[in-house]
Motif scaffolding. Structure first.
Motif, mmCIF file in Angstrom:
data_model
loop_
_atom_site.group_PDB
_atom_site.id
_atom_site.type_symbol
_atom_site.label_atom_id
_atom_site.label_comp_id
_atom_site.label_asym_id
_atom_site.label_seq_id
_atom_site.Cartn_x
_atom_site.Cartn_y
_atom_site.Cartn_z
ATOM 1 N N PHE A 1 2.132 14.161 -3.625
ATOM 2 C CA PHE A 1 1.191 13.406 -4.465
ATOM 3 C C PHE A 1 1.469 13.683 -5.950
ATOM 4 C CE2 PHE A 1 -0.770 13.684 -0.362
ATOM 5 C CZ PHE A 1 -1.447 12.486 -0.203
ATOM 6 N N TYR A 2 1.246 12.680 -6.787
ATOM 7 C CA TYR A 2 1.506 12.884 -8.216
ATOM 8 C C TYR A 2 0.275 12.560 -9.063
ATOM 9 C CZ TYR A 2 2.037 7.809 -8.253
ATOM 10 O OH TYR A 2 1.821 6.467 -8.106
ATOM 11 N N LYS A 3 -0.725 11.916 -8.450
ATOM 12 C CA LYS A 3 -1.824 11.409 -9.253
ATOM 13 C C LYS A 3 -3.161 11.969 -8.789
ATOM 14 C CE LYS A 3 -2.575 6.782 -9.752
ATOM 15 N NZ LYS A 3 -2.156 5.400 -9.926
ATOM 16 N N ILE B 1 0.858 -1.194 0.000
ATOM 17 C CA ILE B 1 0.000 0.000 0.000
ATOM 18 C C ILE B 1 0.886 1.233 0.000
ATOM 19 C CG2 ILE B 1 -1.761 1.275 1.284
ATOM 20 C CD1 ILE B 1 -2.390 -1.460 2.691
ATOM 21 N N SER B 2 0.658 2.117 -0.966
ATOM 22 C CA SER B 2 1.317 3.429 -0.946
ATOM 23 C C SER B 2 0.188 4.457 -1.000
ATOM 24 C CB SER B 2 2.263 3.562 -2.135
ATOM 25 O OG SER B 2 1.532 3.934 -3.285
ATOM 26 N N PRO B 3 0.465 5.736 -0.755
ATOM 27 C CA PRO B 3 -0.630 6.708 -0.678
ATOM 28 C C PRO B 3 -1.535 6.728 -1.897
ATOM 29 C CG PRO B 3 1.366 7.675 0.172
ATOM 30 C CD PRO B 3 1.752 6.338 -0.376
ATOM 31 N N GLU B 4 -1.005 6.389 -3.092
ATOM 32 C CA GLU B 4 -1.855 6.520 -4.271
ATOM 33 C C GLU B 4 -2.005 5.240 -5.069
ATOM 34 O OE1 GLU B 4 -1.463 10.678 -6.133
ATOM 35 O OE2 GLU B 4 0.471 10.326 -5.210
ATOM 36 N N GLU B 5 -1.332 4.196 -4.621
ATOM 37 C CA GLU B 5 -1.464 2.936 -5.351
ATOM 38 C C GLU B 5 -1.440 1.786 -4.370
ATOM 39 O OE1 GLU B 5 0.895 2.154 -8.926
ATOM 40 O OE2 GLU B 5 1.312 4.295 -9.021
ATOM 41 N N THR B 6 -2.192 0.753 -4.706
ATOM 42 C CA THR B 6 -2.144 -0.485 -3.926
ATOM 43 C C THR B 6 -1.998 -1.613 -4.932
ATOM 44 O OG1 THR B 6 -3.561 0.470 -2.246
ATOM 45 C CG2 THR B 6 -3.386 -1.913 -2.276
ATOM 46 N N PHE B 7 -1.013 -2.492 -4.720
ATOM 47 C CA PHE B 7 -0.835 -3.592 -5.669
ATOM 48 C C PHE B 7 -0.359 -4.824 -4.920
ATOM 49 C CE2 PHE B 7 2.760 -0.699 -5.694
ATOM 50 C CZ PHE B 7 3.851 -1.517 -5.422
#
Length: 1687
Positions: A1069-1071, A1019-1025
């Motif tokens: 943040f980038y997204k 889990i990262s602030p803008e993506e989860t994989f």
């Protein structure tokens, strides 16, 4: 002279502690401080042991006597004492005698001059004794001082003069010096060696050496006729002050400028004859850029010789012929002309190359007796030199010229501005100076030196000539080529003095000076020009300026200077000449040598450096300097075999004693100088037959038998060594630790001087490394030199500890280990960073060019034995070498620990220290492996990504190139490569990569039971994989690696198995569409901002406050820049799910301010908007209800500009519905509004009661049917048009009512309030918000339990918020109130008793007292809206009825809330049963006189009795103002009557009012005594009742006012009863006149207002009781007084 006080540790301090052995009690006094003495150095010499009962701490030797300081502070003397009158004038050296005059004093330091001695006591006092012919004992009128006598060192500048505390003494032949606790020098005695500005000798009283004032002197030493001081360098900020342009002493310009045909010469070669310039602040300093002076002004009247060659008569510049003389150069030195040719120079170059560092060469010849031939040649040279010097002295009677500075070595000395190593005419000096300033680089080879010389065509060989020489012959010296040859050799010896080890370290500051003038550089060698113009790589000073900041005063300073003054016939001052100096002068060439100790023999001087080298200068008649170099007037290194590290020195009359480390760590002794043969012991001193000569220091073979020597002393012909025996190994281990540190420091210095500095100086460095790596190399060099410096300081500290204390507790590395650990950490980090970025690989090529194909030097320094090791690996090994030393620290501390009991404190300290250093060694070893692993990884990594991902501090932890980790649901042909660094997880694909910072990365394993997949959820602030591992082992490895890396990135520890799920971090943040390119810094929870934090957007918006689940939630502060106004919008308040929600304050950039409720980023609910300030175009205030950002519902709008106030209904920001307007001119309108205008039916009243009732079409515009009534009762009825106040058109009838038609008149009066907003419709939003806070959707609908929980939450969060924000701090009383509200009074269910009713009442009072409680907030808001409505323009008498009804409405609605919180409370008018028996019985049993008591309040529950005490005091001012306006006319009539009747005396007034005689008071109390009432008595009757009634104006609630009336009646009764003296019952006829009298005398100004207020707001249940009757009486009195004049 022949002693010195060691080191830089304060002597006082070191002696105050007892000379303690370790706690194991190992070394008794018999094993410590053993004294051995001997003379000379022949093989047959055996030292004699001096037996004393206590350990010796310090020794000092004179010519024929010595002084010893033993433990306990006692002093012993031995030798010859001609100053003692008694028979004890001589004592054998083996039988010292106690100086009993010092018994009772605790001495901490001793000193011995040639024939006198001194001692310093613990309190800093000085005692002197011995020869005093020259005042050297500081006691006037005595030629000898037989016994130790106190000498006062007083500061005359203070009044009264206070005593200076002294730390240490030094004594010469005719003078003494003292070092004070302020680190200043005081002197007394005779001769120029005092350094005082005086010509009158002897100086009997100690005087301060002003030229060293303001400097921090660390140590002093005295020769026979010269003095030395070791001084701490000035801190860098003082050194960098702007330099003055004129000399402070002689007022000449420091810089001169001369125009030539094709160039300009700038000279900074000013020479001030006094040698030192005293600055304003008392700090002495050399003239900027000036070499030390050659000669001093002998008397104030002597004229200053000019510096230009033209001013010296007979000195003609003869320009040399290029062809014949170009290959020669002439150097003037000590008045000689030295001509050298190129071939000589090259020979000298090879010679000097042979003795690198002054070590080696003849050092291999270890015979104790020198080679006779060599000695004869050397002595001949010396005698020639002295002959030449004598000649020179005769011929330079009046001439003055510039001396050679620092050292005469032109090849290797720095060409620093103004310190020119050539003696020339002024013009030449100026030119060379200006060239040097322009190039500002060291001349690095003979070629460059010559090429510089060759290009300076105006070189003047005749400059060495002196004024007065016959015919201006250059030099003016007799003799042919032979003398010249000798002089030439002497000059060549000068070249040898500064070999590569002795190159001054140039500092960055020195390099920063540049001159760029046209034509100047044309005369400099092209190669030099190239060097000057290439980009400078090295701006790193390799000697840390000022040392380590945290080391502070803990460690000795290495940045020191040596200053000398006194006689200089033998060159003992070290300034390169034989001239005396009256003032202290810095020996410049020792300034960068890190001198830690100085010592002075009779005519020679020694300086010991931190690098364990000894510099010596002065007389070398017996080889006491330890070398055979000439001239001996400048400091040179003593010749010692390689690996011999000296750490203590002693200097005698003609010998030097050195204490050094050899191959093992037991110290060894070296001796150089006069050999004392047994037969010649009694020969006079000036005969030389009995003495021989040492070419270099000789090892004393007996030194190993002495044990562990801790210090050496020398004086006269004698030598003394202090030694300890090693019993439990403690002393040996301490020596081993110090020796290891000295060896390590020499090693570090060697690497710095022979590897690091040359590498930084390479021309090709910048191009080979590139800018990024160059910066890293500079950082590495800085950290290396910091480590090196710390090691040097520590070795000096350990050495001082050996000489002094020899205890564990004085080891800095134990007490302040963090300084060492941090320095090593920082250094290892810088080496790792350089390695990771491929720095060592890139450095290999320039190194190869420099060190050649076979780098033996590198291999030797890196301690590498492997063959054919790559150069880059060799460099890595070399720079990682210091880490090994940490193991050495651990080993030696452990070894020291074994000497102690396990339970002792010392053992514990040593054990802790050992484990710290060992742990760091292991940690740094791991760090090195990580760096090497990362470097190898980058070598194999595809190039394009390397550039963006490769960062110096970034280290590789693991990577998935073996396909061990894949991305779930990735395409068949996609490439996914995961690389874990210590700061980020990188996901690399074909051409792109994404970086996930570890601080904001959460990883959790996916359970495996239901699938065969080994998954990790990232889990990262803008993506989860999800990542899939190939096996459970691989999965566990990655999970552990990522978790450890995350933990380390956060805390630096990496110890926890799992990093905390909640953490503090920063992320950009980038997204995310809302937060794109915004940076968040604060608390996180599982990938989302949660808790306190701050977001900054690129457009300047900033939110600071709490977050929940990634959104703003809770209390926050939001700033939003307004582009047009260049100001900020600012919101401060509550948020919910990323939007403004709840109470907040919004300051608009326009200047508007909204305070109130928000919902979904809009103003919604109750709020107040202030527009503009009072002086702006449209100041107005609106307070009321908002819906979706618009005014909708009830609100009050105060238009301050127009002087109008609207109170009514709104819709979509417009007045719509019923409302009231009042103006400042007294107009009053109530009625309908439509589209923001008065439209429809309304009533308009003017100030004079003219009334219009009818139709309106615009503001104040009548239009339609209506009735207009005049103030006198006449009225119009019909159709009206026109604006009020500007002429009306009337179509209708005029009526004039009949005077007797009273009924019709009554019908005409307008009833106000019918067309206004009903009270219960007002402020509904305020009450709704309160219900919402209690958790109710609508009033009365909700759960009681939930309401109490909400109250508790509100109080707790508010307290926490106020605690976190210091600017919102609560007072102590407020805190106490909050604490008392935290309990729930609604605990037990059941009927409310009186006791519980009281508890509820008290709770409500407290709750309404704090705005943090929902009820308190409601109360605060109601008070604000009430004041907003009825203050200012709203203070209109016609609003009184509405104001009263509004209060009644508040009471009813608050009571509804209270009954919701306390459901058991009876409803309005309900009765709470008394706890006692039937109230009726109780009443009957009461006495008759209590019948006036009213029923006890609180038995009947009513909103007014419960809530008015809380509400009314806050609303009283505006309400009472309205009453006063309404009753103004009646009150005026009443007041006039009161004033008139009060003129009468008491008896007249009582009679006028018809009070019965029996009630008249006969006597009244005045000041405690009863006085008869006479006809003139005034204001005395019923005084207490009058005073009581006056209190009615100071109370607020009707019940309190009624209480005052009741007390007034009781006071009247009391007074009447006392005069009648029997019980009676009042009848109203009797009582009324008396009460009327009291009311008149009370003089209550607004009694009518008070009466109306009570009547309107009185509790209905009271109206028919006693209180009701009493109130009616008061009311009747009021009306009676108004109509009094008619009656």
């Amino acid at each position: 002279m022949h002693q010195h006080c060691h080191g830089q540790i304060s002597v006082m301090e070191s002696q105050r502690k007892r000379y303690a052995a370790p706690s194991s009690g190992e070394d008794s006094s018999g094993e410590r401080g053993l004294l051995h003495t001997w003379k000379g150095y022949s093989c047959s010499v055996t030292p004699e042991r001096v037996l004393l009962s206590r350990p010796v701490l310090q020794a000092a030797l004179g010519t024929r006597h010595g002084v010893l300081l033993v433990e306990g502070g006692q002093v012993y003397s031995f030798g010859e004492f001609p100053w003692k009158q008694s028979q004890v004038s001589e004592v054998g050296p083996l039988k010292p005698v106690l100086e009993s005059a010092l018994s009772g004093q605790r001495v901490v330091a001793v000193a011995a001059g040639n024939f006198h001695s001194g001692a310093v006591t613990e309190d800093g006092g000085v005692h002197m004794w011995g020869e005093n012919s020259f005042g050297q004992c500081g006691l006037s009128s005595l030629t000898v001082v037989p016994n130790p006598t106190p000498v006062a060192v007083l500061d005359p500048d203070t009044s009264p003069p206070h005593t200076i505390r002294v730390l240490e003494l030094a004594c010469g032949e005719q003078h003494s010096l003292a070092l004070s606790a302020q680190h200043e020098v005081w002197a007394w005695g005779s001769g120029c060696q005092l350094g005082l500005v005086t010509t009158i000798f002897p100086v009997w009283k100690p005087q301060k050496v002003e030229h060293l004032a303001g400097r921090h002197v660390l140590q002093v030493a005295c020769g026979a006729f010269h003095s030395l001081a070791l001084v701490r360098c000035l801190p860098p900020q003082e050194a960098r002050r702007p330099l003055p342009d004129k000399c402070g002493q002689c007022n000449q310009l420091l810089y001169t400028m001369t125009d030539k045909e094709d160039h300009v010469i700038i000279s900074d070669s000013h020479y001030c004859p006094l040698g030192v310039e005293l600055l304003d602040d008392g700090e002495a300093r050399l003239e900027p850029g000036r070499s030390p002076p050659l000669r001093l002004q002998s008397s104030p009247s002597e004229p200053l010789s000019s510096h230009t060659s033209a001013s010296a008569p007979g000195l003609h510049p003869s320009i040399t012929d290029h062809t014949g003389y170009e290959r020669r150069r002439t150097v003037a030195q000590n008045g000689e002309v030295l001509t050298t040719t190129d071939s000589d120079i090259s020979a000298a170059g090879t010679d000097s190359g042979r003795t690198v560092g002054g070590v080696g060469g003849a050092g291999s010849q270890n015979s104790p007796y020198p080679d006779d031939q060599a000695v004869k040649e050397y002595l001949k040279k010396l005698s020639d030199t002295s002959l030449a010097e004598e000649t020179a002295k005769m011929t330079i009677a009046r001439a003055s010229f510039q001396p050679p500075a620092d050292s005469l070595d032109l090849l290797t000395s720095d060409l620093l501005p103004g310190v020119m190593p050539v003696t020339t005419s002024s013009a030449l000096n100026s030119l060379v100076s200006s060239c040097a300033s322009a190039v500002a680089e060291r001349v690095v080879s003979t070629c460059e030196a010559l090429s510089l010389k060759k290009r300076i065509n105006c070189y003047n060989p005749g400059v060495g000539g002196v004024a007065g020489a016959p015919g201006g012959v250059p030099g003016g010296f007799p003799g042919g080529p032979a003398e010249e040859r000798v002089r030439l050799e002497e000059s060549m010896q000068g070249k040898k003095s500064c070999s590569t080890g002795d190159i001054r370290e140039e500092e960055a500051e020195g390099l920063s000076r540049r001159l760029s003038l046209p034509g100047l550089l044309s005369q400099v060698s092209p190669r030099l020009l190239r060097r000057a113009s290439r980009p400078k790589v090295r701006a790193v000073p390799l000697t840390p300026v000022g040392g380590l900041p945290e080391a502070g005063e803990l460690l000795p300073s290495l940045q020191t200077e040596v200053w000398s003054w006194g006689r200089g016939e033998e060159g003992q001052l070290g300034h390169g000449d034989n001239l005396p100096r009256l003032q202290p002068l810095c020996i410049k060439c020792l300034s960068s040598k890190e001198v830690v100790l100085v010592a002075a023999g009779a005519h020679h001087s020694l300086a010991l450096t931190a690098q364990s080298q000894v510099f010596s200068w002065g007389s070398n008649s017996s080889g006491q300097l330890g070398h055979m170099a000439c001239p001996t007037t400048i400091p040179r290194l003593a010749k010692l075999s390689e690996g011999i590290r000296v750490w203590d020195v002693g200097a005698g009359a003609q010998h030097t004693l050195l204490l050094a480390d050899g191959d093992c760590y037991q110290p060894i002794l070296y001796y150089s100088g006069q050999q004392v043969r047994e037969a010649a012991q009694d020969a006079p001193q000036d005969q030389t037959e009995g003495y021989s000569y040492t070419q270099q220091p000789v090892l004393l073979p007996f030194c190993m038998n002495l044990g562990y020597v801790s210090g050496v002393f020398a004086g006269g012909q004698s030598c003394v060594a202090l030694a300890d025996r090693n019993v439990t190994g403690f002393i040996a281990s301490l020596h081993e630790l110090a020796a290891a540190e000295r060896k390590f420091y020499c090693k570090l210095s060697s690497v710095k001087n022979h590897i690091l500095r040359p590498l930084l100086d390479l021309e090709s460095l910048g191009t080979a490394l590139g800018p990024a790596s160059t910066v890293l190399l500079q950082s590495l060099a800085r950290c290396y030199s910091r480590l090196c410096h710390l090691t040097g300081q520590h070795s000096a500290s350990l050495t001082a500890n050996l000489r002094r204390r020899r205890e564990v507790k004085s080891l800095v590395m134990l007490e302040h280990a963090s300084i060492f650990l941090d320095t090593y950490n920082e250094y290892c980090c810088s080496v790792g960073n350089f390695l990771v970025m491929g720095g060592f690989h890139a450095l290999a090529k320039p190194s190869l060019d420099f060190f050649g194909k076979c780098p033996e030097l590198l291999q030797r320094l890196a301690e590498s034995s492997e063959e054919n090791i790559p150069l880059s690996d060799l460099l890595v090994a070399l720079f990682y070498l210091p880490m090994r030393h940490l193991h050495e620290y651990g080993r030696l501390l452990l070894k020291l620990g074994t000497c102690f009991e396990v339970s002792s404190v010392d053992y514990q300290q040593l054990q802790d220290g050992c484990s710290k250093f060992e742990a760091l060694a292991l940690h740094l070893k791991r760090r090195r492996k990580e760096a090497e692993y990362t470097y190898q990884f980058w070598k194999s990594f595809p190039g394009k990504m390397t550039d963006s991902l490769r960062k110096p501090p970034r280290r590789l932890i693991c990577e998935s190139s073996n396909k061990a980790l894949t991305l779930q649901n990735s395409g068949r042909f996609s490439v996914n490569w995961f690389i874990l660094f210590n700061d980020a997880l990188v996901h690399a694909q074909f051409s792109t990569h994404h970086v996930f910072p570890l601080a904001t990365l959460w990883v959790e394993p996916i359970p495996e039971e239901n699938t065969d997949l080994y998954g990790l959820k990232v889990i990262s602030p803008e993506e989860t994989f999800t990542l899939l591992a190939c096996s459970s082992m691989e999965k566990a490895k990655w999970l552990r690696s990522i978790n450890q890396a995350v933990d380390q990135a956060m805390s630096g520890a990496g110890q926890r198995a799992e990093p905390p799920i909640s953490r503090t971090a920063s992320y950009t943040f980038y997204k995310d569409s809302r937060l794109k390119e915004a940076t968040y810094e604060g608390r996180w929870l599982a990938g989302k901002p949660n808790g306190r934090g701050m977001v900054k957007w690129l457009d300047g918006r900033i939110y600071t406050g709490t977050f929940k689940n990634g959104l703003e939630d809770g209390f926050g502060d939001y700033v939003m820049p307004s582009k047009t106004l260049n100001l900020n919008d600012h919101y401060q308040g509550h948020w919910k799910e990323g939007k403004m929600h709840g109470i907040g304050t919004y300051k608009y950039a326009t200047g508007e301010l909204y305070e109130g409720s928000f919902q979904d980023n809009m103003r919604h609910g109750h709020g107040m908007l202030r527009s503009g300030t009072l002086n702006s175009s449209s100041p107005s205030v609106f307070i009321g209800q908002w819906v979706h950002d618009k005014k909708t519902g009830y609100g009050v709008f105060d238009d301050i500009t127009r002087g109008e106030k609207y109170m009514g209904m709104w819709q979509d920001d417009q007045r719509q519905g019923t409302g009231v307007i009042v103006t400042q001119f007294g107009l009053y309108y109530e009625g309908a509004f439509n589209n923001n205008k008065m439209q429809g039916t309304g009533v308009l009243l003017s100030e004079d009661n003219t009334t219009y009732e009818g139709e309106f079409s615009e503001d104040w515009t009548l239009n339609g049917k209506g009735v207009l009534t005049m103030a006198n009762g006449d009225y119009f009825e019909g159709t009206f048009t026109g604006e009020w106040g500007s002429g009306l058109k009337v179509t209708g009838s005029f009526f004039k009512p009949n005077l007797y038609d009273s009924d019709g008149d009554k019908g005409r009066a307008v009833k106000l309030g019918r067309l206004a907003v009903r009270p219960e419709q007002k402020w509904r939003a305020v009450f709704e918000e309160c219900w919402m806070r209690l958790g109710c959707e609508a009033p009365g609908q909700g759960e009681n339990q939930r309401a109490w929980e909400n109250i508790a939450v509100a109080l707790t969060t508010s307290r926490r918020l106020h605690r976190d924000c210091p600017e919102m701090n609560l007072s102590q009383s407020h805190n106490i109130t909050l604490e008392s509200l935290e309990f729930n009074p609604q605990q037990h269910v059941g009927p409310v008793t009186m006791e519980r009713y009281d508890r509820i009442r008290h709770y409500l009072i407290k709750a309404c007292d704090t705005p943090l409680h929902p009820l308190g907030r409601l109360m605060e808001t109601l008070v604000a809206v009430y004041r907003m409505t009825y203050v200012g323009v709203g203070a209109n008498r016609r609003l009184l009825l509405q104001a009263v009804n509004e209060i009644m409405s508040y009471l009813a609605r608050i009571f509804q809330l209270v009954r919701f919180l306390f459901p058991d409370l009876p409803e309005e008018g309900g009765v709470i049963p008394e706890p006692s028996s039937d109230p009726q019985d109780k009443k009957d049993s009461n006495c008759a006189d209590t019948q006036l008591e009213s029923p006890k309040p609180g038995r009947v529950v009513s909103s007014s009795s419960l809530l008015l005490p809380v509400l009314l005091p806050r609303l009283y001012p505006p309400l009472f103002t309205l009453y006063a306006l309404e009753k103004e006319r009646e009150d005026d009539v009443y007041w006039e009557c009161v004033l008139r009747l009060n003129k009468q005396p008491d008896m007249a007034l009582l009679a006028f009012l018809g009070v019965q005689h029996k009630f008249w008071p006969v006597s009244v109390p005045v000041l405690g005594e009863r006085t008869e009432v006479v006809s003139s008595t005034k204001d005395a009757c019923f005084a207490s009742a009058t005073e009581t009634l006056q209190q009615i104006s100071t109370t607020f609630t009707p019940s309190d006012k009624l209480q005052v009336i009741q007390l007034t009646f009781e006071e009247i009764t009391k007074e009447v009863v006392s005069s009648l003296e029997n019980s009676f019952l009042w009848s109203m006829d009797d009582l009324f006149p008396v009460f009327l009298y009291v009311v008149l005398r009370a003089r209550i100004r607004n009694l009518g207002s008070e009466v109306s207020l009570i009547e309107d707001l009185m509790d209905p249940c009271v109206q028919h009781g006693e209180h009701g009757i009493m109130f009616t009486t008061l009311k009747a009195c009021y009306y009676q007084i108004q109509h009094e004049k008619t009656t």
